[in-house]
Design a protein around this motif. Structure first.
Motif, mmCIF file in Angstrom:
data_model
loop_
_atom_site.group_PDB
_atom_site.id
_atom_site.type_symbol
_atom_site.label_atom_id
_atom_site.label_comp_id
_atom_site.label_asym_id
_atom_site.label_seq_id
_atom_site.Cartn_x
_atom_site.Cartn_y
_atom_site.Cartn_z
ATOM 1 N N ASP A 3 2.077 1.753 -3.464
ATOM 2 C CA ASP A 3 1.051 2.336 -4.342
ATOM 3 C C ASP A 3 0.897 3.836 -4.084
ATOM 4 O O ASP A 3 0.741 4.624 -5.028
ATOM 5 C CB ASP A 3 -0.286 1.624 -4.123
ATOM 6 C CG ASP A 3 -0.262 0.187 -4.622
ATOM 7 O OD1 ASP A 3 0.609 -0.138 -5.452
ATOM 8 O OD2 ASP A 3 -1.107 -0.607 -4.178
ATOM 9 N N ASP A 4 0.936 4.230 -2.805
ATOM 10 C CA ASP A 4 0.829 5.656 -2.481
ATOM 11 C C ASP A 4 2.006 6.437 -3.073
ATOM 12 O O ASP A 4 1.833 7.558 -3.583
ATOM 13 C CB ASP A 4 0.776 5.853 -0.967
ATOM 14 C CG ASP A 4 -0.502 5.300 -0.360
ATOM 15 O OD1 ASP A 4 -1.477 5.097 -1.119
ATOM 16 O OD2 ASP A 4 -0.531 5.070 0.862
ATOM 17 N N GLY A 8 0.818 -1.210 0.000
ATOM 18 C CA GLY A 8 0.000 0.000 0.000
ATOM 19 C C GLY A 8 0.850 1.258 0.000
ATOM 20 O O GLY A 8 0.539 2.236 -0.698
ATOM 21 N N LYS A 9 1.930 1.245 0.769
ATOM 22 C CA LYS A 9 2.838 2.391 0.757
ATOM 23 C C LYS A 9 3.500 2.554 -0.609
ATOM 24 O O LYS A 9 3.734 3.682 -1.066
ATOM 25 C CB LYS A 9 3.902 2.224 1.848
ATOM 26 C CG LYS A 9 3.352 2.270 3.261
ATOM 27 C CD LYS A 9 4.428 2.048 4.296
ATOM 28 C CE LYS A 9 5.383 3.205 4.375
ATOM 29 N NZ LYS A 9 6.345 3.063 5.491
ATOM 30 N N ARG A 12 1.889 9.444 -5.823
ATOM 31 C CA ARG A 12 2.510 10.755 -5.608
ATOM 32 C C ARG A 12 3.490 11.094 -6.723
ATOM 33 O O ARG A 12 3.548 12.230 -7.218
ATOM 34 C CB ARG A 12 3.226 10.776 -4.262
ATOM 35 C CG ARG A 12 3.611 12.168 -3.801
ATOM 36 C CD ARG A 12 4.800 12.135 -2.876
ATOM 37 N NE ARG A 12 6.016 11.741 -3.584
ATOM 38 C CZ ARG A 12 7.245 11.914 -3.108
ATOM 39 N NH1 ARG A 12 7.413 12.460 -1.922
ATOM 40 N NH2 ARG A 12 8.299 11.529 -3.803
ATOM 41 N N THR A 47 -6.384 16.599 -3.396
ATOM 42 C CA THR A 47 -5.601 15.387 -3.134
ATOM 43 C C THR A 47 -5.249 14.654 -4.422
ATOM 44 O O THR A 47 -4.100 14.244 -4.622
ATOM 45 C CB THR A 47 -6.380 14.447 -2.199
ATOM 46 O OG1 THR A 47 -6.637 15.125 -0.963
ATOM 47 C CG2 THR A 47 -5.598 13.181 -1.917
#
Length: 329
Positions: free
Chosen positions: A39-40, A36-37, A44, A70
């Protein structure tokens, strides 16, 4: 079933439960967390790439929904309006190149009447953590070039620093209430350099790859390897116990060896067993049986047993060494 019952010991039960819990944590918690990190970070990076490639556009054309702050973070926009120098706050506990700085947040009112919180840039922290003097925002109508920024999460209650409210994170809701201004709560703006009212521009992050994808794949691999390792150790334990059982059976004297079976074994293994002589030829007899013939027969049986099964003491020593090796490993 007998092999299964051998593993129903406290040590094996605790080991199986630990492996199941570890594999579940790898697949359900640790790997998704790292992936998940990743993908984030990819999202970004995509937004940063878009902000570099896309030309600046009026804010009303870029932001049509509050979520755009966002989803399109770091996108360059233009906005016309007036600064509100009396509505200002400080963002503390920030650093640039390892040096502590304060970032200045000022309210900007657009020509349409919307109020936005704008990060004008940073100033170095003064002596005793005071806020040094910096240029005030200009008066009159100006056009600014800024980047969209999403609100920051965390504790944002303001504390006074040099007569200004200071916060740890940028939360437009809290700062709007503190400054008494109905600012846009979906996000804020970060001023680019060489703009009316800009200080030293706050840094823009670069494109990063990060280790999160590799970490996530490693947790998946650990989740797969843990049950495989448990299965290997169980298989090794079964093999070791079967080998010990076979050696124990091989080291036990057959029941028929004491009543004549030794003669057949000796002949089968190539050992010649002399037939007992008559009592007349024997120099010493006991109850009509020659003592020397009886001892020869016993020696022949012993030699036959050693030829077939080996020395029992040697087998016991080998089993003891193997048990010691397993305990050390």
């Amino acid at each position: 079933m007998r092999n299964l019952r051998r593993f129903l010991t406290p040590g094996w039960v605790m080991g199986v439960l630990a492996v199941i819990l570890f594999a579940w944590a790898c697949f359900a918690l640790l790997a998704p967390w790292q992936l998940g990190k990743s993908d984030d970070l990819d999202a970004r990076n995509a937004r940063l790439t878009e902000s570099v490639e896309a030309a600046p556009s009026p804010l009303v054309e870029v932001v049509g929904d509050p979520r755009d702050f966002t989803d399109r973070e770091w996108r360059l926009v233009t906005l016309t309006g007036r600064w509100q120098p009396d509505a200002e706050a400080i963002l503390r506990l920030r650093s640039v190149d390892g040096e502590p700085v304060y970032q200045v947040l000022t309210v900007f009112v657009s020509d349409e009447g919307e109020e936005f919180l704008v990060n004008r840039g940073y100033v170095p922290v003064g002596e005793n953590n005071t806020v040094p003097d910096y240029h005030a925002a200009p008066t009159g109508e100006v056009e600014i070039l800024a980047r969209l920024r999403a609100p920051e999460a965390g504790q944002a209650e303001p504390v006074p620093v040099s007569g200004l409210p200071a916060v740890r994170v940028v939360d437009p809701v809290v700062l709007g209430d503190t400054l008494g201004q109905p600012v846009e709560t979906a996000g804020y703006l970060q001023l680019a350099g060489d703009q009316p009212g800009s200080l030293t521009p706050a840094p823009v992050p670069g494109i990063e790859t990060g280790p999160y994808l590799s970490y996530g794949l490693q947790w998946i691999a650990f989740g797969v390897l843990a049950p495989v390792a448990l299965g290997y150790f169980a298989w090794a334990e079964i093999r070791a116990r079967r080998r010990d059982a076979a050696e124990a059976a091989a080291g036990t004297t057959p029941a028929g060896a004491a009543d004549g079976g030794g003669d057949d074994d000796a002949v089968a293994n190539g050992h010649q067993v002399s037939a007992p002589t008559s009592s007349a030829d024997s120099p010493t007899t006991t109850g009509g049986v020659s003592v020397s013939d009886e001892s020869d027969e016993i020696s022949a049986r012993e030699r036959a047993m050693r030829a077939r099964y080996g020395d029992r003491d040697d087998a016991e020593k080998r089993r003891a060494h193997r048990r010691a090796d397993r305990l050390r490993s």
